[in-house]
Design an enzyme around this catalytic site. Sequence first.
Site, PDB file in Angstrom:
ATOM      1  N   SER A 120      -6.989  12.269 -11.828  1.00 28.30           N
ATOM      2  CA  SER A 120      -5.536  12.458 -11.718  1.00 28.30           C
ATOM      3  C   SER A 120      -4.901  13.031 -12.974  1.00 28.30           C
ATOM      4  O   SER A 120      -3.679  13.124 -13.065  1.00 28.30           O
ATOM      5  CB  SER A 120      -4.850  11.136 -11.369  1.00 28.30           C
ATOM      6  OG  SER A 120      -5.150  10.175 -12.346  1.00 28.30           O
ATOM      7  N   THR A 223      -1.295   9.196 -13.635  1.00 25.30           N
ATOM      8  CA  THR A 223      -0.752   9.839 -14.830  1.00 25.30           C
ATOM      9  C   THR A 223      -1.025   9.008 -16.077  1.00 25.30           C
ATOM     10  O   THR A 223      -0.942   7.792 -16.043  1.00 25.30           O
ATOM     11  CB  THR A 223       0.777   9.924 -14.643  1.00 25.30           C
ATOM     12  OG1 THR A 223       1.025  10.738 -13.510  1.00 25.30           O
ATOM     13  CG2 THR A 223       1.467  10.476 -15.865  1.00 25.30           C
ATOM     14  N   THR A 241      -0.479  14.892 -16.242  1.00 23.57           N
ATOM     15  CA  THR A 241      -1.002  14.511 -14.924  1.00 23.57           C
ATOM     16  C   THR A 241      -1.416  15.727 -14.106  1.00 23.57           C
ATOM     17  O   THR A 241      -0.949  16.846 -14.364  1.00 23.57           O
ATOM     18  CB  THR A 241       0.090  13.745 -14.135  1.00 23.57           C
ATOM     19  OG1 THR A 241      -0.470  13.162 -12.968  1.00 23.57           O
ATOM     20  CG2 THR A 241       1.236  14.656 -13.725  1.00 23.57           C
ATOM     21  N   ARG A 251       4.565  21.873  -6.094  1.00 20.18           N
ATOM     22  CA  ARG A 251       5.301  20.615  -6.261  1.00 20.18           C
ATOM     23  C   ARG A 251       5.251  20.136  -7.715  1.00 20.18           C
ATOM     24  O   ARG A 251       4.207  20.132  -8.363  1.00 20.18           O
ATOM     25  CB  ARG A 251       4.684  19.550  -5.351  1.00 20.18           C
ATOM     26  CG  ARG A 251       5.298  18.145  -5.460  1.00 20.18           C
ATOM     27  CD  ARG A 251       4.503  17.248  -6.381  1.00 20.18           C
ATOM     28  NE  ARG A 251       5.011  15.859  -6.381  1.00 20.18           N
ATOM     29  CZ  ARG A 251       4.610  14.927  -7.234  1.00 20.18           C
ATOM     30  NH1 ARG A 251       3.709  15.206  -8.150  1.00 20.18           N
ATOM     31  NH2 ARG A 251       5.106  13.711  -7.182  1.00 20.18           N
ATOM     32  N   THR A 274       4.990   6.166 -14.224  1.00 16.48           N
ATOM     33  CA  THR A 274       3.846   6.584 -13.421  1.00 16.48           C
ATOM     34  C   THR A 274       4.107   6.175 -11.982  1.00 16.48           C
ATOM     35  O   THR A 274       4.916   5.292 -11.718  1.00 16.48           O
ATOM     36  CB  THR A 274       2.542   5.944 -13.950  1.00 16.48           C
ATOM     37  OG1 THR A 274       1.446   6.414 -13.164  1.00 16.48           O
ATOM     38  CG2 THR A 274       2.589   4.433 -13.908  1.00 16.48           C
ATOM     39  N   GLY A 275       3.436   6.837 -11.070  1.00 16.06           N
ATOM     40  CA  GLY A 275       3.642   6.527  -9.664  1.00 16.06           C
ATOM     41  C   GLY A 275       4.352   7.664  -8.947  1.00 16.06           C
ATOM     42  O   GLY A 275       4.301   8.815  -9.392  1.00 16.06           O
TER      43      GLY A 275
HETATM   44  N1  ASP Z   1       4.069  10.450 -11.453  1.00 15.93           N
HETATM   45  C1  ASP Z   1       3.047  11.393 -11.087  1.00 15.93           C
HETATM   46  C2  ASP Z   1       3.616  12.396 -10.136  1.00 15.93           C
HETATM   47  O1  ASP Z   1       4.453  12.047  -9.321  1.00 15.93           O
HETATM   48  C3  ASP Z   1       1.839  10.796 -10.463  1.00 15.93           C
HETATM   49  C4  ASP Z   1       1.377   9.438 -10.903  1.00 15.93           C
HETATM   50  O2  ASP Z   1       1.796   8.919 -11.908  1.00 15.93           O
HETATM   51  O3  ASP Z   1       0.567   8.855 -10.223  1.00 15.93           O
HETATM   52  O4  ASP Z   1       3.166  13.513 -10.181  1.00 15.93           O
END
Ligand code: ASP
Length: 363
Positions: A120, A223, A241, A251, A274-275
């Site tokens: 990731s 991330t 990320t 995107r 993150t997320g």
């Molecule tokens: N925040 C990151 C994104 O939306 C992904 C992640 O942290 O898992 O690209």
Amino acid sequence: MAIFQKGDFSGLLVIQIPYIKSKFRTMSRRKFIKNSVLGAAGIMALQTNARCESGEVKSKELKGKGDGTREVIKPIVISTWRHGMEANHGAWKVLKEGGNALDAVEKGVMVTESDADNRSVGLGGLPDRDGIVTLDACIMNHEQDCGAVGCITDIEHPISVARKVMEDTPHVMLVGKGAYDFAREKGFPHKNLLTPEAEADWKKWKESESQKKPEINHENHDTIGMLAMDANGNLSGSCTTSGWAFKLHGRLGDSPLIGAGLFVDNEVGAACATGLGEAVIRIAGSSTVVELMRNGKSPQEACEEAVRRIIAKHKNLEGLQVGFLAMNKKGEVGAYSVYEGFDYAKTTKDNHELIKAGFDRKW
Ligand code: ASP
């Protein structure tokens, strides 16, 4: 466009849930990080904080209020997820020699960007729907200078390109081909980032029914966001990320967006996220956490409040994971997530620890 609006992610549900949920099922496959990274004095401890319900603080280290009663902890570096353990090691090499926080957060996350086993971030990151690995990154220093790249391809270290954008241009963000061309001009080598393993995962995803229903076994590690305070008490942050696995081409999530994936204000503190980036952007996540600290909240309280705002703004929280990590000028740290499973690495002269964050709910 419409599918990204109003917090309704149903149009992307086919890829959202596999991506988000899978993050928490991969820990056992990660190689265990050696506890020797800080030398003889280094200690690795896995804190097992009890579950934190919303608003409740259970970890003793999260209780500081920045009220001047505690000694400043510096230098210090924290970063998201288990991969932060190795990344912090990279940052600590800079900090322990008296280096500055900006160099530390760049060098630190470069470790993760080069880790082909990590699906990731950087090399080996899972590609988008079209099989193209696109990377997002941003960086910010104690003077509130910042730089970012979005949807960059074929460059192993987007964080370093982001730093070049910050230092060598009048801009904050470059995206796509413009970011790639800029990187090449600056001497960054072209590199194919799609590893055979990531390509195989993508092909499997394309061929399987998982495009249409949730899938839970991608090897995602999310991330990396990193925050550091150096011996001079200056803060910097970085975030990098490959984003949402199998996303639509083009995107961008929160990670390259200053104020969403990362924010630093040297008078107050720093935060990263993150997320699910779409949810973080909706509340200007990292900026919100820093503003909450400015208004007197501890890093822990600020992260919890930001998570509560996300929860309040989304009717459907299924699979919607977001975690925030924050640090204030005292070197106090906080972390909180919507769902159980978020953890972060914290490194000081005394400790090198993986710490479980508090969370609002179980999966
Ligand atoms: N925040 C990151 C994104 O939306 C992904 C992640 O942290 O898992 O690209």
